[in-house]
Design an enzyme around this catalytic site. Structure first.
Site, PDB file in Angstrom:
ATOM      1  N   LYS A   6      -8.565  -0.792  -4.109  1.00 39.01           N
ATOM      2  CA  LYS A   6      -9.991  -0.741  -4.432  1.00 39.01           C
ATOM      3  C   LYS A   6     -10.284  -1.505  -5.716  1.00 39.01           C
ATOM      4  CE  LYS A   6     -12.211   2.106  -6.843  1.00 39.01           C
ATOM      5  NZ  LYS A   6     -12.709   3.280  -7.527  1.00 39.01           N
ATOM      6  N   ASP A  46     -14.683   2.726  -1.821  1.00 35.70           N
ATOM      7  CA  ASP A  46     -14.602   3.910  -2.684  1.00 35.70           C
ATOM      8  C   ASP A  46     -15.098   5.108  -1.887  1.00 35.70           C
ATOM      9  OD1 ASP A  46     -17.332   3.718  -2.569  1.00 35.70           O
ATOM     10  OD2 ASP A  46     -17.646   3.769  -4.729  1.00 35.70           O
TER      11      ASP A  46
END
Ligand code: SF4
Length: 224
Positions: A120, A138
């Protein structure tokens, strides 16, 4: 039930959040990397409060290595998991100095080698700092993708990322990533999603399911 097409969803996101952007304050790829690392399980607002002072005191990887771990922990102690995060920051800075001449690398496989940097964070850095199309998944992106039925509820974060990359045109990846975060953060929230004012309510499988259950409960109450 009408299915929600990606095209309609992207259009809706653009209308709702035309200016969605990364809300972590930073002025270069290195600061962004530190900010994203700090943001794990912490709000962007809190990270920005801390980095306002932090980025004045620490400007380069060397600056983070000049101080003791205790001092760095003290400087970020308002942030959750600050002890581990301080360790990661110093290890990351050491690696940047040893392997990358003090610069944040651009390549995904290099970024994920940095301590504290996962997929991420690497995707956010590539997209925001280097303008390379990427979708960072996320908690908001994952929740929204699953609620809308773009992904299976059991899918892993990696599967969600791969599905979104397959469904969304590459040119739209970065904008959509920010808009999905805004959609999840400010509209389709984890608690109390704004279903009543949602422009895609009639094609949302989650809303449809909740609505059906509510109807069932009220009809069983009426029949008592
Ligand atoms: Fe989210 Fe509710 Fe809109 Fe569905 S209807 S996308 S659950 S806010």
């Amino acid at each position: 039930m009408r299915r929600l097409s990606i095209r309609l969803f992207l259009q809706t996101l653009e209308e709702m959040f035309p200016d969605a952007h990364c809300e972590l304050n930073h002025s270069n790829p290195f600061e962004l990397t530190i900010a994203v690392l700090l943001s794990a399980q912490c709000t962007d607002k809190k990270v920005n409060q801390v980095t306002e002072k932090l980025f004045t005191k620490y400007k380069t990887p060397e600056d983070y290595l000049r101080v003791s771990l205790d001092e760095l922990q003290e400087d970020i102690k308002q942030i959750g998991l600050y002890k581990n995060k301080a360790k990661h920051i110093q290890a990351l800075c050491r690696l940047l100095m040893e392997e990358y001449n003090g610069e944040v690398p651009v390549e995904h496989e290099e970024l994920v080698k940095l301590p504290g940097v996962g997929r991420k964070t690497a995707n956010v850095v590539r997209s925001v700092a280097f303008n390379i199309p990427a979708i960072a998944v996320d908690t908001h992106v994952e929740r929204v993708s699953k609620r809308l039925g773009f992904c299976d509820s059991e899918d892993t974060v990696l599967q969600v990322e791969q599905t979104l990359m397959r469904k969304i045109p590459k040119k739209d990846w970065s904008d959509t990533h920010h808009r999905l975060i805004f959609f999840g953060r400010y509209h389709c929230k984890a608690q109390n999603p704004q279903c009543g004012s949602c422009p895609i309510q009639d094609v949302c499988p989650t809303w449809k399911k909740v609505h059906k259950e509510q109807k069932k409960v009220s009809s069983s109450k009426r029949n008592k």
